[in-house]
Write an enzyme that holds these catalytic residues in place. Structure first.
Site, PDB file in Angstrom:
ATOM      1  N   GLY A  14       0.662  -1.223   0.025  1.00 47.01           N
ATOM      2  CA  GLY A  14       0.075  -0.034   0.017  1.00 47.01           C
ATOM      3  C   GLY A  14       0.834   1.257  -0.058  1.00 47.01           C
ATOM      4  N   ASP A  68       0.247  -7.185  -7.278  1.00 48.16           N
ATOM      5  CA  ASP A  68      -1.074  -7.081  -6.816  1.00 48.16           C
ATOM      6  C   ASP A  68      -1.255  -7.886  -5.801  1.00 48.16           C
ATOM      7  OD1 ASP A  68      -3.718  -6.857  -6.528  1.00 48.16           O
ATOM      8  OD2 ASP A  68      -4.127  -7.093  -8.781  1.00 48.16           O
ATOM      9  N   SER A 147      -7.000   0.032  11.641  1.00 50.82           N
ATOM     10  CA  SER A 147      -7.826   1.468  11.857  1.00 50.82           C
ATOM     11  C   SER A 147      -8.532   1.350  13.253  1.00 50.82           C
ATOM     12  CB  SER A 147      -9.017   1.115  10.966  1.00 50.82           C
ATOM     13  OG  SER A 147     -10.020   2.146  11.168  1.00 50.82           O
ATOM     14  N   TYR A 160     -15.866  -3.396   6.567  1.00 51.48           N
ATOM     15  CA  TYR A 160     -14.352  -2.627   6.844  1.00 51.48           C
ATOM     16  C   TYR A 160     -13.911  -2.808   8.025  1.00 51.48           C
ATOM     17  CZ  TYR A 160     -10.558   0.665   6.897  1.00 51.48           C
ATOM     18  OH  TYR A 160      -9.405   1.440   6.901  1.00 51.48           O
ATOM     19  N   ALA A 161     -14.776  -2.630   8.898  1.00 53.23           N
ATOM     20  CA  ALA A 161     -14.400  -2.652  10.392  1.00 53.23           C
ATOM     21  C   ALA A 161     -14.285  -4.173  10.792  1.00 53.23           C
ATOM     22  CB  ALA A 161     -15.735  -1.867  11.142  1.00 53.23           C
ATOM     23  N   ALA A 162     -14.945  -4.843  10.245  1.00 51.21           N
ATOM     24  CA  ALA A 162     -14.814  -6.368  10.855  1.00 51.21           C
ATOM     25  C   ALA A 162     -13.568  -6.919  10.171  1.00 51.21           C
ATOM     26  CB  ALA A 162     -16.179  -7.204  10.293  1.00 51.21           C
ATOM     27  N   ALA A 163     -13.340  -6.402   9.187  1.00 52.52           N
ATOM     28  CA  ALA A 163     -12.048  -6.984   8.522  1.00 52.52           C
ATOM     29  C   ALA A 163     -10.870  -6.442   9.456  1.00 52.52           C
ATOM     30  CB  ALA A 163     -12.094  -6.564   6.957  1.00 52.52           C
ATOM     31  N   LYS A 164     -10.897  -5.229   9.650  1.00 49.13           N
ATOM     32  CA  LYS A 164      -9.782  -4.368  10.652  1.00 49.13           C
ATOM     33  C   LYS A 164      -9.731  -5.273  11.862  1.00 49.13           C
ATOM     34  CE  LYS A 164      -7.845  -1.689   7.874  1.00 49.13           C
ATOM     35  NZ  LYS A 164      -6.483  -1.895   7.202  1.00 49.13           N
ATOM     36  N   ILE A 193      -7.276  10.470   9.394  1.00 48.90           N
ATOM     37  CA  ILE A 193      -5.819  11.015   8.847  1.00 48.90           C
ATOM     38  C   ILE A 193      -6.126  11.536   7.546  1.00 48.90           C
ATOM     39  CG2 ILE A 193      -3.495  10.267   8.153  1.00 48.90           C
ATOM     40  CD1 ILE A 193      -4.204   9.720  11.044  1.00 48.90           C
TER      41      ILE A 193
END
Lengths: 254, 133
Positions: A14, A68, A147, A160-164, A193
């Site tokens: 990233g 990738d 995150s 997204y929150a669950a993955a983090k 940020i």
């Protein structure tokens, strides 16, 4: 303070994102050699090369790899290639990720897959491949950019929150497995940020969020980058592993 | 060649776990006698993979027995079938037979891996590599 990072090889996923670029710059300022991963056109790294030129840092210190992360079956080959070129990987920074703002009930099946794949599975696979040579070296530091949403807030960003959250738990579990091999694993949980990724959020909320943040400002990529240097260095963090570092200006205190 | 593999396996175990080479015998069980754990095992396999440019998986230990059974199940709900046990005895002569009783799980078989069995796994992979080139 000399962080003793000048002989280190740092693999950074990233690297072309806002936080990723800040992390690259911070390691370069410490005279480490970075291997940033980018996807697609190498022009995406031009801002970093321009910054290096302006700061008198040799191009040789940045050895990008076109990769990738979704091509998980090629992770092993990538790590082998980096080892052949540079001999070792001292530090891995998993910074790649993508968020998705959408009410939970509007999520399609593929949305869940995409969020998990980009934010969790590809990170886990790359980490697994990097761990093998690190185990041989009997040293290494892995920093996962998670995150604040992994454990606070999260309305509208459920997948997204669950993955983090998965990233944080992976960090903790793995740290307990890898400690005896001399490898430390920690995660950093950024708050808001100032990057392209958070532009929409800060635009929508105006100054509300900033005013509610105890330190009275949004974070900058360098705030995360400095936390990253701290966790990477054996001089500052040799006894720290399996921890979640919240870098959010205090907003999680609310 | 075989002896050479044994020396390399001995080195890999010693480097990974800090066990004196003299203590590492062919019949030593990796998990039970030498007390290595699964993380050490990954480390040992990676060392041997790098040394010989091969790919090793712990699950390879059952591979030939599974292949021999064809469509017959090797395990049901992770418990090895009677036919699976017979196939293991035929395909892995070095496995301690007294341990192969009905009711043992796939994981328990992996825990029976001895140094000699690991050497055999490397040897088989090297033969496969030679045949494919």
């Amino acid at each position: 303070m000399n962080l003793n990072l000048d002989t280190k090889i740092i693999l950074i996923s990233g690297a072309t994102g806002g936080i990723g670029e800040g992390i690259c710059q911070a390691f370069l300022e410490e005279k480490a050699m970075i291997v940033p991963l980018f996807r697609g056109h190498s022009e995406r790294l031009n801002p970093l090369f321009t910054w290096m030129e302006n700061h008198g840092i040799s191009k040789d210190m940045c050895q990008p790899e076109n990769f990738d992360l979704k091509d998980k079956s090629k992770s092993k080959k990538l790590v082998q290639s980096v080892l052949e070129k540079h001999g070792k990987i001292d530090i891995l920074v998993n910074c790649a990720g993508k968020s998705m703002e959408k009410p939970f009930l509007l999520h399609e099946d593929e949305d869940f897959n995409e969020m998990l794949d980009l934010n969790f599975t590809s990170l886990a696979v790359l980490t697994r491949e990097v761990l093998r040579p690190m185990m041989k070296q009997r040293s290494g530091s892995i920093i996962n950019i998670s995150s604040l949403l992994s454990h606070r807030f999260g309305r509208g960003v459920t997948a997204y929150a669950a993955a983090k959250a998965g990233v944080d738990r992976l960090t903790e579990s793995l740290a307990s497995e890898m400690g005896k091999k001399g490898i430390r694993i920690n995660s950093i949980c950024p708050g808001v940020i100032e990057t392209k990724m958070s532009n929409a959020l800060t635009f929508n909320l105006g100054d509300q969020l900033m005013e509610r943040t105890p330190l009275g400002r949004y974070g900058k990529p360098e705030d995360i980058a400095q936390a990253c240097l701290f966790l990477a260095s054996e001089k500052t963090a040799s006894f720290i592993t399996g921890q979640r570092f919240v870098v959010d200006g205090g907003i999680s205190l609310l | 060649m075989e002896n050479n593999i044994f020396i390399k396996v001995q080195e890999a175990i010693s480097d990974s776990c800090g066990i004196e080479k003299e203590e590492i015998k062919g019949h030593s069980s990796l998990f039970n006698d030498l007390n290595i754990d699964s993380i050490d095992m990954v480390d040992i396999l990676y060392t041997l993979e790098s040394e010989y440019d091969i790919e090793l998986k712990v699950s390879d230990i059952n591979k030939e027995a599974i292949q021999e059974l064809g469509d017959e199940p090797f395990e049901i709900d992770n418990i090895i079938t009677e036919k699976g046990l017979q196939a293991l005895k035929r395909k892995i002569p070095d496995i301690p037979k007294e341990g192969l009783q009905y009711g043992i799980s796939v994981h328990e078989v992996i825990r029976m891996i001895s140094v000699k069995m690991l050497c055999n796994m490397v040897e088989i992979k090297l033969l496969e590599k030679t045949e494919s080139t």
